[in-house]
Enzyme design. Structure first.
Site, PDB file in Angstrom:
ATOM      1  N   PHE A 421       0.819  -1.220   0.000  1.00  0.00           N
ATOM      2  CA  PHE A 421       0.000   0.000   0.000  1.00  0.00           C
ATOM      3  C   PHE A 421       0.852   1.269   0.000  1.00  0.00           C
ATOM      4  O   PHE A 421       0.480   2.271   0.613  1.00  0.00           O
ATOM      5  CB  PHE A 421      -0.961   0.017   1.199  1.00  0.00           C
ATOM      6  CG  PHE A 421      -1.430  -1.340   1.616  1.00  0.00           C
ATOM      7  CD1 PHE A 421      -2.004  -2.197   0.687  1.00  0.00           C
ATOM      8  CD2 PHE A 421      -1.276  -1.789   2.919  1.00  0.00           C
ATOM      9  CE1 PHE A 421      -2.428  -3.464   1.063  1.00  0.00           C
ATOM     10  CE2 PHE A 421      -1.689  -3.048   3.297  1.00  0.00           C
ATOM     11  CZ  PHE A 421      -2.267  -3.902   2.369  1.00  0.00           C
ATOM     12  N   CYS A 422       1.988   1.228  -0.681  1.00  0.00           N
ATOM     13  CA  CYS A 422       2.899   2.386  -0.730  1.00  0.00           C
ATOM     14  C   CYS A 422       3.313   2.830   0.670  1.00  0.00           C
ATOM     15  O   CYS A 422       3.448   4.027   0.937  1.00  0.00           O
ATOM     16  CB  CYS A 422       2.258   3.550  -1.482  1.00  0.00           C
ATOM     17  SG  CYS A 422       1.934   3.202  -3.213  1.00  0.00           S
ATOM     18  N   ASN A 423       3.503   1.874   1.560  1.00  0.00           N
ATOM     19  CA  ASN A 423       3.947   2.179   2.923  1.00  0.00           C
ATOM     20  C   ASN A 423       4.916   1.086   3.350  1.00  0.00           C
ATOM     21  O   ASN A 423       4.592   0.228   4.174  1.00  0.00           O
ATOM     22  CB  ASN A 423       2.757   2.252   3.874  1.00  0.00           C
ATOM     23  CG  ASN A 423       3.109   2.903   5.202  1.00  0.00           C
ATOM     24  OD1 ASN A 423       4.237   2.785   5.685  1.00  0.00           O
ATOM     25  ND2 ASN A 423       2.157   3.591   5.806  1.00  0.00           N
TER      26      ASN A 423
END
Length: 789
Positions: A421-423
Site C-alpha cells: 500500500f505504498c507504505n
C-alpha cells in the site's frame, strides 16, 4: 448473534436509503467495494451536477476571468471552513495530490543552519521521497513509539546556551492515520513537538548526526500527512495546528481526481522560503525573455507556488463534493455530532465488526484463519480508523499469498487492496521483516512494488487491506467474511497425490520397475490462434521461430487499443478458431453459432492498405494489422461489446534472445495431467486441463515433478525451462462454459504452499544454443516421448 451485530447504526433508515440511491452502480455491477483508503466512491449526484454545470456554464481560464478566480477562492474558503479554520491562520495551495504537497514542502522548507528532517517509519512512500530533495543537516527515522512517548511526559526543554537563538529549523513529518493499519497518531503530539522538540531523534538515515545539542537548538515544525485521516475523520485545525497539512480530495469525495492541497499555517509560511528552481505562469510579477531577471508575486502564498493554470474545472467541482457529503450525512441535530465525526463512527464500527467476525474463523485444529496487523486493536476510535489489514493463514500455520486472496476476492465481486500500500515502513514493521530479509525480497528475488510476488521462502511480502467509507454497509462486510470462510474453511482440501504421500521406494517392486520403464509422452497439442479465445487441438503441428505456427498471432482489442482477455470478457472462450489451408475460421459457440472466415495470406497491396495499430502485451509494445470492419462487426455482435477490432501481429517482440508471438511470457506453456489430477476436482479431468490453456500437455505419472525440470526434449525438439507459470484468476474460468469458480486457484495455492504456480514455461533452443536449424520445418507430434535432460 454477537453483540456487535446489535450495535445501533450511525445512519437512520432514511439516511441509509438516500445513501444507497447514490451508489446504485455497485448493485448493477455486482460489486462490493472495500478500498476506500485507496479512493472512496463519488455520489452519483456529484457527477450529474458536473455534467449539468459543464453543459450550462461558461467557465474560463482564471487568468482570463476574475469570476473564475473568485469561484476558485470560494473553494479555498470552503476547505478552510471544512477543517475548522480561517484564512487568517491558514492558506490553501492547490496541488495535484497529497504527494505533490509533500514535495512542495521538501523543495522549499528552509532548514536553516543545522536543521534536521525527521519522519515516522509508518509513512507513505511519498514521505520517503522527500528525503531526496531536502537540504537538512541530518535525516532521521522515528519509530511510532518514539513519537507517542511525547504524550507520556518525556519532553525536551529547549534551553539555549547563553541565551542564543535556535541555529536551525527541524521538520517532523508523520501521518495522522497510517494508510496500512489505520492507526491514528495522537494529534496532541503536534503541539508537543512544536513546543518541546523531540525526546529521541530516531535512527540516522543520512547526513550528520547531532551529538551536541540533543535537539535543544532547533525550532520544530510539523508536516501532517492527512490524506488518509481526512477522508473519514474530522480534522480541527483550530484545536490542532500543524504547520503544514497535505490532502488529496479524491480520498474524501471520490471525484474529482487530480486535485490536492497543501494547507500552510502562518508560522509555516515563514519557512517556505528556499529559492525556487522553476516558476510558471501566474506566479510572477514580471520576467524578461532577454535576461534572467524576474520577480515572484508575494501578495499571497498560493500565488507564489501554483504554477500555470490550475485544474479549475476540477476545483470548482469540489464544492459539490462538500455539499453532497453534508447533504447525505448532515450534522446530527439531536447530538450535534458533525458530518465527519459521524463518518468516523460509522467506518470504525464496521472495522471493529469485521475484526470481531474474522477472529471467529478458525480451522478444525484451532489455527486462526486471520493474522491482523494493528497496534491497539479496535477498542478506541481515537486510535484506530476504518482500516483492517491482515493476512490469511493456512491450517498448518503458514501463509496464503495475498495475490491469491486478490484473485478469489475478484471472483466474488469484492474489490480490496493487496501488497504494501505504498507504505514500505509499515509493511516491514508489521510483517517483522529485518533489513536482511528486505534485501532478499527486493534485491535478490527481484520483487518490485506493485507486483504479485507475495511469498518468499514462505514469508509474506505484503498483506490484504480492507477499508471503509460512509457508503459501506454491514452486508458488504458479511460478504467478505463469507468469502473467506467458504474459500478456506468450508471447501474440501484436496488430498496429496499418492505418489507424493507414499515415497517411490514404498511402491511394490513391480510398480517400481514399471514406473522406471515408463516415459512420459506428449498427449495433446493446443494452439491458440486468437489470444484469449478457445484452443485449436491438433495431433501434429509445425513450429516456427516464434513457437507453434499461428499461436497467438491474432488478438482482439477494445476501442482504446487494449487487449481484450477473458478477465474482462469470459465469452471469448466461446470463440472457436480453426485453420484450413488458406483461411482462419472463427466460430462463435454461443447464441448465434455464427462464423466468419479470414484469409491467412495477404498480398503486399492488402498489407499496405491495412491500418496499423499498436498495443501492449505484458508491457511489451506490439504492432499489428487491422483485419477489417467485417470481422470487427462480427466480434461486436457476438461478444455484446462496441468498438472491438481484430489485429494480426506484424512485428515480433523480443524476450531475451527469443522471438515471441502474442504470448505472455515464453514460447510454450507445458502442463502435466498428473498435476491436474492431484487437484481432484469434481469436473471431468479434460475440462480442468483446459482451464490452464497450455500448449503442450504431458503425463509423467507423478504430480509436480515438472517443476524440477531445467531442460527437456520432445522427439527431436529440445527445450529449456524458463520457470514456473504464476497463475492468475483466468484459470478459474471454465473454458467450455465461461463460468467462474475460485476453487482452482485456492487449491493450487494450498498444494504449492501459498504460491500460485502451475505448469512451466519452456522455450525452444535456438540454433546457436543447440545447433538446430530453425529455418528447417519441424513438427511436434502427439505420442512422442519426453526426455528430461
Amino acid at each position: 448473534m454477537s453483540k456487535l451485530d446489535m450495535d445501533t447504526p450511525e445512519f437512520s433508515a432514511n439516511e441509509q436509503e438516500l445513501i444507497d440511491k447514490e451508489f446504485t452502480r455497485l448493485e448493477r455491477n455486482q460489486s462490493t467495494y472495500l478500498d476506500h483508503a485507496g479512493t472512496t466512491l463519488y455520489a452519483e449526484s456529484q457527477v450529474a451536477h458536473a455534467a449539468v454545470q459543464l453543459h450550462h456554464d461558461v467557465i474560463s481560464n482564471p487568468h482570463t476571468s476574475r469570476s473564475t478566480g473568485d469561484y476558485v477562492d470560494q473553494v479555498r474558503f470552503k476547505i478552510l471552513e471544512f477543517f475548522h479554520t480561517q484564512a487568517e491562520d491558514y492558506q490553501v495551495i492547490f496541488t495535484a495530490n497529497a504527494s505533490a504537497a509533500l514535495r512542495l514542502v521538501a523543495e522549499h522548507f528552509d532548514f536553516g543552519d543545522k536543521g534536521n528532517f525527521h519522519y515516522c517509519q509508518e509513512n507513505h512512500t511519498s514521505v520517503l521521497g522527500m528525503r531526496q530533495m531536502i537540504q537538512a543537516n541530518g535525516t532521521y527515522m522515528l519509530r511510532r513509539e518514539e513519537l507517542s512517548e511525547l504524550r507520556e511526559g518525556h519532553r525536551v526543554r529547549r534551553v539555549m546556551a547563553n541565551g542564543s537563538s535556535s541555529t536551525g529549523n527541524s521538520l517532523v513529518v508523520f501521518s495522522a492515520q497510517c494508510n496500512f493499519s489505520g492507526y491514528k497518531m495522537p494529534l496532541e503530539t503536534i503541539q508537543l513537538i512544536q513546543d518541546d522538540g523531540l525526546p529521541h531523534f530516531g535512527k540516522l538515515i543520512a547526513g550528520q548526526e547531532d551529538k551536541e545539542t540533543n535537539g535543544t537548538a532547533y525550532n520544530y515544525y510539523v508536516c501532517l500527512d492527512a490524506a488518509s485521516y481526512a477522508a473519514t475523520n474530522p480534522l480541527d485545525l483550530q484545536k490542532y495546528k500543524p504547520d503544514f497539512v497535505c490532502l488529496s480530495f479524491y480520498k474524501i469525495f471520490g471525484y474529482p481526481t487530480g486535485v490536492g492541497a497543501l494547507l500552510v499555517s502562518r508560522r509555516g509560511a515563514e519557512l517556505l522560503s528556499r529559492p525556487r528552481q522553476f516558476y510558471g505562469g501566474g506566479t510572477i510579477n514580471y520576467a524578461y525573455a532577454h535576461a534572467m531577471d524576474y520577480k515572484l508575486r508575494n501578495t499571497s502564498l498560493h500565488e507564489r507556488f501554483e504554477d500555470g493554470t490550475l485544474p479549475f474545472l476540477s476545483i470548482v467541482e469540489l464544492l459539490e463534493g462538500f455539499r453532497s457529503l453534508e447533504r447525505l450525512i448532515p450534522t446530527n441535530s439531536n447530538t450535534g455530532i458533525s458530518t465527519m465525526d459521524r463518518v468516523s463512527r460509522h467506518v470504525f464500527t464496521l472495522a471493529r465488526y469485521l475484526e470481531n467476525q474474522l477472529k471467529q474463523l478458525k480451522y478444525a485444529n484451532g489455527q486462526p484463519l486471520i493474522q491482523f496487523y494493528n497496534h491497539q486493536g479496535y477498542e478506541q476510535r481515537s486510535r484506530q480508523g476504518g482500516i483492517v489489514a491482515f493476512n490469511v493463514r493456512t491450517e498448518s500455520g503458514g501463509y496464503v499469498g495475498f495475490a491469491e486472496i486478490a484473485c478469489v476476492a475478484s471472483l466474488h465481486g469484492i474489490l480490496l487492496r493487496t501488497g504494501c500500500f505504498c507504505n514500505v515502513g509499515a509493511c516491514q514493521r508489521y510483517l517483522q521483516l529485518d533489513d536482511q530479509m528486505m534485501d532478499v525480497i527486493y534485491k535478490r528475488s527481484g520483487r518490485i512494488c506493485g507486483d504479485y510476488n507475495d511469498l518468499i521462502d514462505g514469508q509474506p511480502t505484503g498483506a490484504v487491506r480492507v477499508s471503509f467509507g460512509y457508503m459501506t454497509r454491514t452486508s458488504d462486510v458479511r460478504k467478505l467474511v463469507e468469502m473467506l470462510e467458504k474459500s478456506y474453511l468450508s471447501s474440501r482440501s484436496p488430498e496429496r497425490w499418492r505418489f507424493i504421500e507414499k515415497q517411490a521406494s514404498q511402491l511394490p517392486k513391480a510398480l517400481q520397475q514399471r514406473a522406471q520403464s515408463l516415459r512420459p509422452r506428449l498427449l495433446e497439442l493446443a494452439i491458440f490462434p486468437v489470444k484469449s479465445c478457445a484452443a485449436l487441438k491438433a495431433k501434429k503441428w509445425p513450429l516456427t521461430a516464434q513457437g507453434l505456427k499461428y499461436d497467438r498471432e491474432w488478438m482482439i482489442v477494445d476501442r482504446n487499443g487494449l487487449a481484450l482477455t477473458q478477465k474482462r470478457c469470459t465469452d471469448l472462450c466461446l470463440i472457436q478458431p480453426s485453420i484450413d489451408k488458406d483461411n482462419l475460421i472463427l466460430m462463435f459457440n454461443g447464441d448465434t453459432n455464427s462464423s466468419i472466415s479470414l484469409p491467412l495470406f495477404l498480398s503486399d497491396d492488402d498489407l499496405q492498405a491495412a491500418a496499423r495499430c499498436r498495443s501492449k502485451i505484458c508491457r511489451q509494445p506490439i504492432e499489428g494489422s487491422d483485419c477489417g470492419d467485417q470481422v470487427a462487426q462480427w466480434l461486436d455482435q457476438n461478444l455484446g461489446l462496441d468498438g472491438l477490432r481484430l489485429l494480426r501481429q506484424s512485428t515480433q517482440r523480443s524476450s531475451s534472445s527469443h522471438q515471441l508471438s502474442l504470448v505472455n511470457q515464453a514460447q510454450f506453456l507445458l502442463v502435466n495431467r498428473s498435476s491436474v489430477r492431484s487437484l481432484q476436482f469434481e469436473e471431468p479431468l479434460d475440462e480442468t486441463v483446459d482451464r490452464f490453456r497450455a500448449n503442450l500437455i504431458i503425463d509423467t505419472g507423478a504430480p509436480f515433478d515438472e517443476l524440477d525440470y531445467t531442460s527437456l526434449s520432445i522427439g527431436r525438439i529440445h527445450f529449456k525451462v524458463e520457470g514456473p507459470c504464476q497463475r492468475c484468476d483466468m484459470i478459474c474460468i471454465n473454458q467450455r462454459t465461461g463460468e467462474r469458480s475460485p476453487e482452482t486457484l485456492t487449491t493450487i495455492s494450498r498444494l504449492q504452499k501459498g504460491k500460485m504456480r502451475f505448469g512451466i514455461y519452456i522455450t525452444r533452443l535456438t540454433d546457436k544454443e543447440d545447433n538446430a536449424e530453425l529455418n528447417e520445418e519441424y513438427h511436434l507430434i502427439c505420442g512422442e516421448t519426453l526426455e528430461v535432460d
